[in-house]
Design an enzyme around this catalytic site. Structure first.
Site, PDB file in Angstrom:
ATOM      1  N   SER A 153      42.715  38.849  48.841  1.00 39.42           N
ATOM      2  CA  SER A 153      42.029  38.136  49.932  1.00 39.42           C
ATOM      3  C   SER A 153      42.794  38.422  51.223  1.00 39.42           C
ATOM      4  O   SER A 153      43.996  38.723  51.172  1.00 39.42           O
ATOM      5  CB  SER A 153      42.063  36.637  49.644  1.00 39.42           C
ATOM      6  N   TYR A 211      45.675  28.188  47.180  1.00 37.94           N
ATOM      7  CA  TYR A 211      44.879  29.409  46.941  1.00 37.94           C
ATOM      8  C   TYR A 211      45.574  30.621  47.561  1.00 37.94           C
ATOM      9  O   TYR A 211      45.742  31.657  46.916  1.00 37.94           O
ATOM     10  CB  TYR A 211      43.479  29.225  47.529  1.00 37.94           C
TER      11      TYR A 211
HETATM   12  N1  LIG Z   1      33.846  35.072  48.793  1.00 37.63           N
HETATM   13  C1  LIG Z   1      34.887  35.088  49.596  1.00 37.63           C
HETATM   14  O1  LIG Z   1      34.781  34.708  50.784  1.00 37.63           O
HETATM   15  C2  LIG Z   1      36.209  35.639  49.131  1.00 37.63           C
HETATM   16  C3  LIG Z   1      37.196  35.884  50.111  1.00 37.63           C
HETATM   17  C4  LIG Z   1      38.417  36.370  49.703  1.00 37.63           C
HETATM   18  C5  LIG Z   1      38.659  36.644  48.380  1.00 37.63           C
HETATM   19  N2  LIG Z   1      37.691  36.388  47.440  1.00 37.63           N
HETATM   20  C6  LIG Z   1      38.003  36.665  46.027  1.00 37.63           C
HETATM   21  O2  LIG Z   1      36.981  37.410  45.435  1.00 37.63           O
HETATM   22  C7  LIG Z   1      36.931  37.151  44.030  1.00 37.63           C
HETATM   23  C8  LIG Z   1      35.492  36.893  43.618  1.00 37.63           C
HETATM   24  O3  LIG Z   1      35.015  35.754  44.300  1.00 37.63           O
HETATM   25  P1  LIG Z   1      33.492  35.555  44.717  1.00 37.63           P
HETATM   26  O4  LIG Z   1      33.457  35.421  46.174  1.00 37.63           O
HETATM   27  O5  LIG Z   1      32.627  36.560  44.066  1.00 37.63           O
HETATM   28  O6  LIG Z   1      33.247  34.093  44.112  1.00 37.63           O
HETATM   29  P2  LIG Z   1      32.147  33.552  43.089  1.00 37.63           P
HETATM   30  O7  LIG Z   1      30.791  33.925  43.556  1.00 37.63           O
HETATM   31  O8  LIG Z   1      32.477  32.107  42.921  1.00 37.63           O
HETATM   32  O9  LIG Z   1      32.480  34.335  41.744  1.00 37.63           O
HETATM   33  C9  LIG Z   1      33.683  34.106  41.073  1.00 37.63           C
HETATM   34  C10 LIG Z   1      33.632  34.767  39.726  1.00 37.63           C
HETATM   35  O10 LIG Z   1      34.875  34.512  39.049  1.00 37.63           O
HETATM   36  C11 LIG Z   1      34.576  34.104  37.740  1.00 37.63           C
HETATM   37  N3  LIG Z   1      35.617  33.280  37.171  1.00 37.63           N
HETATM   38  C12 LIG Z   1      36.191  32.160  37.669  1.00 37.63           C
HETATM   39  N4  LIG Z   1      37.106  31.690  36.810  1.00 37.63           N
HETATM   40  C13 LIG Z   1      37.107  32.526  35.752  1.00 37.63           C
HETATM   41  C14 LIG Z   1      37.821  32.585  34.539  1.00 37.63           C
HETATM   42  N5  LIG Z   1      38.728  31.658  34.198  1.00 37.63           N
HETATM   43  N6  LIG Z   1      37.587  33.606  33.678  1.00 37.63           N
HETATM   44  C15 LIG Z   1      36.675  34.538  33.979  1.00 37.63           C
HETATM   45  N7  LIG Z   1      35.944  34.550  35.098  1.00 37.63           N
HETATM   46  C16 LIG Z   1      36.165  33.545  35.960  1.00 37.63           C
HETATM   47  C17 LIG Z   1      33.227  33.382  37.839  1.00 37.63           C
HETATM   48  O11 LIG Z   1      32.513  33.505  36.646  1.00 37.63           O
HETATM   49  P3  LIG Z   1      32.272  32.370  35.544  1.00 37.63           P
HETATM   50  O12 LIG Z   1      32.297  31.053  36.230  1.00 37.63           O
HETATM   51  O13 LIG Z   1      30.984  32.737  34.909  1.00 37.63           O
HETATM   52  O14 LIG Z   1      33.384  32.584  34.603  1.00 37.63           O
HETATM   53  C18 LIG Z   1      32.505  34.234  38.872  1.00 37.63           C
HETATM   54  O15 LIG Z   1      31.865  35.328  38.258  1.00 37.63           O
HETATM   55  C19 LIG Z   1      37.872  35.977  43.784  1.00 37.63           C
HETATM   56  O16 LIG Z   1      39.090  36.464  43.274  1.00 37.63           O
HETATM   57  C20 LIG Z   1      38.088  35.394  45.178  1.00 37.63           C
HETATM   58  O17 LIG Z   1      39.341  34.770  45.310  1.00 37.63           O
HETATM   59  C21 LIG Z   1      36.467  35.891  47.793  1.00 37.63           C
END
Ligand SMILES: NC(=O)c1ccc[n+]([C@@H]2O[C@H](COP(=O)([O-])OP(=O)(O)OC[C@H]3O[C@@H](n4cnc5c(N)ncnc54)[C@H](OP(=O)(O)O)[C@@H]3O)[C@@H](O)[C@H]2O)c1
Length: 299
Positions: free
Chosen positions: A139, A152
């Site tokens: 991130s 986080y």
């Molecule tokens: N969106 C943003 O603004 C943003 C910014 C910076 C970094 N990120 C990073 O990008 C990554 C993906 O986030 P996203 O934005 O796509 O969020 P999201 O839409 O909430 O998706 C998160 C994914 O992580 C999975 N997950 C959570 N806990 C898990 C576990 N214990 N085991 C396996 N899967 C798990 C969830 O799947 P299930 O619930 O089905 O398991 C879901 O598929 C994360 O690492 C986040 O920190 C996101």
């Protein structure tokens, strides 16, 4: 055709990248905890040029990871992975003083220990083969810390140094390690992060936390679509010379430049102002309703 496993592919960044890589003709193994979401994804990918298999996987569970290793062996005739994309994660919000150890541990279990366990599970075959990639989704919050997101951000700082060490440790074995650093991306992330905030009755931080809904709106109005992270994940997974870091969207790299040259006191003052951490604001009276409930109702 590369074999690419993505964690957290039931939603958001992971899901978008999984479909794009399958569209490009690769063998994607999409994983996550929600079986129904994986089944929907598999259906959606049915007509794409590549192949998309789904495997239920919780990155915090040793037995789930062991089962995923067996499933991957079965799906690839023992070959293993060309690319592991460690993407699963969520954002724990809240003032440092009020987030319990149990909640902090849960956050590190997913974002850090989950990534470590997955890497240990799938790296050996890449190393033995002398070829492979690990792509860690960090991130911008792994390079700059925002108030109320300290826990986080700490996980994403950890991911930066783990990736930096790993990159040099496995390079001699032909394995590349990249970090994708998203800024705000329109996924389920923000809603899930907002649901993690809770304040105890009488919390001195209540006025700031109560205004977290403004933060949600700010986040949403600044968010890019997941195609920017997909571009980075695809490049890191497939390009002949993958980059070490991908800021997504790229223009946010400018922020690191300014943060490096501006005095920290000035940056702190801006951060406090933007997040409402001023003495005047903190002195405001608020209702004692936990903000997570207020936000859940508003959503
Ligand atoms: N969106 C943003 O603004 C943003 C910014 C910076 C970094 N990120 C990073 O990008 C990554 C993906 O986030 P996203 O934005 O796509 O969020 P999201 O839409 O909430 O998706 C998160 C994914 O992580 C999975 N997950 C959570 N806990 C898990 C576990 N214990 N085991 C396996 N899967 C798990 C969830 O799947 P299930 O619930 O089905 O398991 C879901 O598929 C994360 O690492 C986040 O920190 C996101």
């Amino acid at each position: 055709m590369k074999t690419i496993l993505i964690t957290g592919a039931t939603a958001g960044i992971g899901r978008h990248a999984a479909l794009d890589l399958a569209r490009k003709g690769h063998h994607v193994i999409a994983t996550g905890r929600r079986k129904a979401a994986l089944d929907t994804l598999a259906k959606e990918a049915g007509s794409l040029a590549g192949r998309l298999d789904v495997v239920v996987l919780d990155v915090t569970s040793e037995s789930s990871i062991a089962a995923a290793v067996s499933a991957v062996d079965a799906l690839t005739d023992g070959y293993g992975l060309d690319v592991l994309v460690n993407n699963a994660g969520y954002g724990q919000m809240g003032p440092i003083e009020e987030v319990s150890d149990a909640v902090v541990r849960r956050q590190f279990d997913t974002n850090v220990f989950g990534l470590l366990a997955m890497t240990r599970a799938f790296l050996p075959k890449m190393r033995e083969r002398g070829r492979g990639r690990v792509v860690n989704v960090g991130s911008i919050g792994g390079r700059v810390t925002f108030p109320l997101m300290g826990i986080y951000n700490a996980t994403k700082y950890a991911l930066e140094s783990i990736s930096d060490a790993l990159r040099n440790e496995v390079k001699p074995f032909g394995v590349d390690v990249s970090i994708v650093e998203p800024g705000p991306i329109a996924t389920e992330f923000n809603d899930r992060a907002m649901e993690t905030i809770d304040v105890v009755d009488g919390s001195p931080y209540a006025p700031v936390v109560a205004a977290a809904d403004d933060f949600r709106k700010q986040f949403e109005s600044n968010a890019s679509g997941p195609e920017v992270t997909t571009r980075a994940i695809v490049h890191a997974s497939l390009a002949r010379r993958p980059r070490v870091r991908y800021v997504a969207p790229g223009y946010l790299a400018l922020m690191f430049f300014f943060l490096a040259i501006l005095p920290t006191r000035l940056v702190d003052a801006v951060m406090r102002r933007v997040s409402g951490l001023t003495a005047k604001n903190l002195a405001r009276e608020t209702s004692s309703t936990p903000v997570s409930r207020k936000i859940a109702k508003a959503a």
